[in-house]
Design an enzyme around this catalytic site. Structure first.
Site, PDB file in Angstrom:
ATOM      1  CB  SER A 192      -0.899   0.028   1.241  1.00 36.26           C
ATOM      2  OG  SER A 192      -0.128   0.265   2.407  1.00 36.26           O
ATOM      3  CG  ASP A 193       1.226   5.898  -1.413  1.00 34.13           C
ATOM      4  OD1 ASP A 193       2.136   6.093  -0.582  1.00 34.13           O
ATOM      5  OD2 ASP A 193       1.040   6.657  -2.378  1.00 34.13           O
ATOM      6  CD1 TRP A 194       4.743   5.260   4.908  1.00 33.82           C
ATOM      7  CD2 TRP A 194       4.579   4.074   3.032  1.00 33.82           C
ATOM      8  NE1 TRP A 194       5.820   4.388   4.854  1.00 33.82           N
ATOM      9  CE2 TRP A 194       5.748   3.653   3.715  1.00 33.82           C
ATOM     10  CE3 TRP A 194       4.269   3.455   1.818  1.00 33.82           C
ATOM     11  CZ2 TRP A 194       6.593   2.657   3.231  1.00 33.82           C
ATOM     12  CZ3 TRP A 194       5.112   2.461   1.328  1.00 33.82           C
ATOM     13  CH2 TRP A 194       6.253   2.070   2.026  1.00 33.82           C
ATOM     14  N   GLY A 195      -0.608   4.767   4.313  1.00 35.07           N
ATOM     15  CA  GLY A 195      -1.921   5.205   4.758  1.00 35.07           C
ATOM     16  C   GLY A 195      -3.028   4.973   3.755  1.00 35.07           C
ATOM     17  CB  ALA A 196      -3.094   3.887   0.282  1.00 29.67           C
TER      18      ALA A 196
END
Length: 802
Positions: A280-284
């Site tokens: 995941s992208d960070w926090g996605a």
């Protein structure tokens, strides 16, 4: 033709969107579910590493497996925890595409958009390898790069500079060769952002005034557009063996990128045969089981959003396996996908993480529950001899757009004027990560821009500003250098004040313009920043020989381009740490410019057909209000200009040289039988998709000659036009399908060849769910110097069967 049943059903919504494109509404774009997530097999040459990963997996308990797929605090921007009993030291994931961001004594390379402007495949690979060496030597296992999303659909996109070009073929070449370079030295490439992440505005959910969650923007993309534009470069990189893919923040067809089972399971892992892991992208990550079953393999940074609260993964996975809501076999595949590239790239014998990384990182490892090996040498200098490569890429990526009466190269001018806030050295430090919005950071006004902001930023160990390099070169000629660096002074209405500061009139005036771009923001203007047009106007009023140089993260309109006193224009984008040196090499002719535009520069802003969606969400009670329908389909950048017959200011692929070139002797040869199946042969899927898509069907060749007086590099380009009577509506007039960069001495000639694969000559058939050759089998080919300068023409003729 045999096709699995889920494919026929899965694209029903895509078909509606495609067939009714002119009248579609956002609700017609939806993503069907595709379960289960396909298991990896180690295909593509990873079988031995896959066996090692299976052995590693067999020694893990459920809790350890759960944390193998979940980020934790540690020394790097992303961390997978060590398992000391197995001798596994963990994984370090680091930003970013132009530099190892959390590091000292590291290089800052030319940006992606700069590198693409070189149109040099050797540079694509070499830059990737050099980046890989620096990440590896700092102990970073995973490079959060390269970037093919955003592709660059929107000219004002805030992260276009991290990627390469709005053309999928050029991006596919740059993207895949970057992957090959990075992984050639043992570092993992993580291609991002998958997919449709074409603007920063509302990329993440937000709250309205009533406290309701407003969902992230939904990029609504039809099936054919997805395959022929946005997926194309990812297919190239998967074929090159890319270790990891980062899913994006935005929604795609109403479903968040990191839980979109159609795109992760159905397209990436099944259709493209991707063997690595999805992070995941960070926090996605917005869910647990839904994301896992949807194809997400690793959650970063391991907390919900940026709150620091417990992850959707981690202990929740252990519980889900134990209560039967998650099949352990799915968790096993997640671990196998993570560990197979680790063993394939021999990372069990990797350098330890540089201790200085932990000191610089905002994720303090002292707060971690895990013990990290930080006993190696600190503040390692990993730059090697990369400064020369950085200089060479930046110089040969510089694009000469105008050169009236041979203004350039400079011939030892005795009086040089330098203007603009971009010429100066940085005023407020060598690391501007916090300056996401320059409007909130007025100190950034003074100083050259050599790289953009956000996670793609780099900490400069050294930076050569343009003025510094110009003054050093001028000393060799005993030249005078006069300068006004304040745009506020230089753009003032009291123009005599400017002329009073500059006397006598310089032999040449160099005007430096810049455009700041960053993750988290989209640009709000096409022209360069800081009152750039007025700056050019004022300088040209006192200087009849003005050269304009732009440092920008993307497209700039140039309302001053036709000013008769603007005698030359150079586009240098973000050149990295050797900014001034590379520019001086071009200005004085030590390097013959050979950069070409990776996009189209319009004469008028209104000529662009795609915009940033920017809604006012205050008091908006509709959580699903942010919708972006990609109704232009395949027609972005030069494809749109061709379709509407709009004359650009400077077209895609354009670039001048200090020498001249000629092209002749076009020939087209078939590499396969003259009777071909319309669809690729049934074959076991390999990384990149059906292997038959990459079968060469034809080869186009031409002869390029240097007809000038000096050594130089040419970039011949091949475009293909599919027959309009046997392809669907919306097919572009022509598309780039080949390019080469060749260096020639004055008077020399060389033949260039462009192999054309089945995929190059096909379109995506939404009914058959496959790539199809045009039924009449007569594509035309055009070879030349840009999308609008194509002197050689031919056709490819074959018979297409069933």
């Amino acid at each position: 033709m045999v096709r699995t049943s889920w494919k026929a059903a899965a694209f029903t919504s895509f078909l509606v969107a495609t067939q009714a494109q002119d009248s579609t509404v956002s609700s017609q774009y939806t993503s069907p579910t595709v379960y289960p997530s396909p298991n990896s097999t180690g295909s593509g040459g990873w079988d031995a590493a896959y066996a090692q990963a299976q052995q590693f997996l067999s020694q893990l308990n459920v809790t350890e497996k759960s944390w193998m797929v979940t980020g934790v605090r540690g020394p790097c921007v992303g961390n997978i925890a060590p398992i000391p009993r197995l001798g596994f030291g963990g994984l370090c994931l680091q930003d970013g595409p132009a530099a190892i961001r959390i590091a000292d004594y590291a290089s800052v390379f030319p940006a992606g958009i700069t590198t693409a402007s070189s149109w040099d495949k050797n540079f694509f690979f070499q830059r990737g390898a050099a980046l890989g060496e620096e990440f590896r030597d700092k102990g970073a296992h995973v490079i959060l790069a390269p970037v093919a999303g955003p592709l660059g659909r929107v000219a004002l996109g805030g992260r276009n500079w991290e990627g390469f070009s709005p053309d999928p073929y050029l991006t596919g070449s740059t993207f895949s060769l970057s992957v090959e370079g990075m992984q050639s030295v043992g570092a993992q490439a993580c291609g991002k952002h998958y997919i449709g992440n074409e603007q920063e505005t509302q990329r993440n959910p937000s709250m309205n005034d009533e406290g309701e969650t407003i969902l992230a923007i939904s990029s609504n993309i039809d099936d054919r557009t997805m395959h022929e534009l946005y997926l194309w470069p990812f297919a190239d990189a998967v074929k090159s063996g890319m270790a990891s893919v980062m899913c994006s923040y935005n929604r795609i067809n109403q479903t968040y990128g990191c839980e979109n089972s159609k795109l992760l399971n159905g397209v990436l892992k099944d259709e493209l045969g991707f063997q690595g892991y999805v992070v995941s992208d960070w926090g996605a990550t917005h869910s647990g089981l839904q994301s896992i079953n949807g194809g997400l393999d690793m959650d970063m940074p391991g907390t919900i959003g940026w709150t620091g609260s417990a992850s959707y993964f981690g202990g929740n996975i252990t519980t889900a396996v134990q209560n039967g809501s998650l099949a352990e076999s799915r968790l096993d595949d997640m671990v196998l996908r993570i560990m197979t590239p680790y063993y394939f790239l021999r990372q069990e014998n990797y350098p330890t993480v540089d201790p200085s990384t932990a000191d610089l990182n905002s994720f303090d490892p002292a707060e971690s529950n895990y013990t990290w090996n930080l006993e190696g040498e600190g503040s390692r200098d990993v730059r090697g001899n990369h400064a020369q490569l950085i200089h060479d890429i930046a110089a040969q990526s510089t694009i000469l757009l105008k050169n009236t009466n041979g203004t350039l190269p400079l011939r030892s001018p005795k009086n040089i004027g330098v203007f603009g806030n971009d010429a100066a050295d940085l005023a407020n430090g060598l690391y501007n990560y916090a300056d996401l919005n320059y409007a909130a950071s007025p100190g950034y006004d003074l100083g050259t821009i050599a790289v953009g902001g956000g996670s793609g930023q780099g900490r400069f160990t050294t930076l050569v500003a343009p003025l510094e390099a110009i003054k050093r070169r001028a000393m060799q000629d005993n030249s005078v250098v006069q300068y006004v660096l304040s745009n506020e002074v230089a753009t003032g209405s009291d123009n005599p004040a400017l002329s009073g500061k500059i006397y006598p009139e310089p032999d040449v005036c160099l005007v430096f313009l810049k455009t700041w771009v960053s993750e988290g923001y989209d640009r709000n203007a096409y022209e360069a920043d800081w009152n750039s047009t007025q700056l050019v106007t004022n300088v040209t009023s006192i200087c009849s020989n003005t050269v304009v140089i732009t440092h920008s993260g993307g497209i700039n309109t140039m309302p001053w381009a036709d000013n008769e006193n603007v005698t030359a224009i150079l586009v240098a984008h973000f050149p990295g740490e050797q900014s001034g040196n590379s520019l001086v090499s071009v200005l004085y002719g030590d390097v013959n410019p050979s950069g070409h535009l990776p996009y189209t520069i319009a004469a008028e802003e209104s000529d662009y057909n795609t915009k940033v969606i920017n809604m006012t969400i205050d008091n908006n009670t509709d959580p699903n209000a942010w919708q972006d329908d990609f109704t232009e389909g395949l027609l972005i950048d030069y494809r749109h200009f061709d379709q509407e017959d709009i004359e650009p200011l400077f077209e895609f692929g354009f670039g001048l040289s200090y020498t001249t070139f000629n092209m002749s002797s076009l020939s087209v040869g078939l590499s396969a039988n003259t009777t071909l199946g319309q669809y690729p042969a049934n074959s076991t899927i390999q990384p990149g998709g059906n292997p038959d898509l990459y079968t060469v069907l034809a080869t186009v060749s031409a002869t390029v000659s240097n007809t000038g007086d000096v050594y130089g590099a040419a970039v011949p380009q091949l475009y293909v036009s599919l027959p309009t009577d046997s392809t669907p509506e919306g097919t572009p007039v022509k598309v780039l399908r080949g390019f080469e960069k060749i260096s020639l001495a004055a008077g020399a000639s060389q033949q260039v060849q462009f192999p054309l694969t089945r995929r190059d000559l096909s379109y995506w058939d939404i009914s058959a769910q496959d790539w199809a050759l045009p039924a009449d089998g007569t594509p035309s080919v055009q070879v030349g110097w840009s999308s609008r300068d194509l002197p050689l023409n031919g056709t490819i003729t074959w018979m297409v069967g069933g």
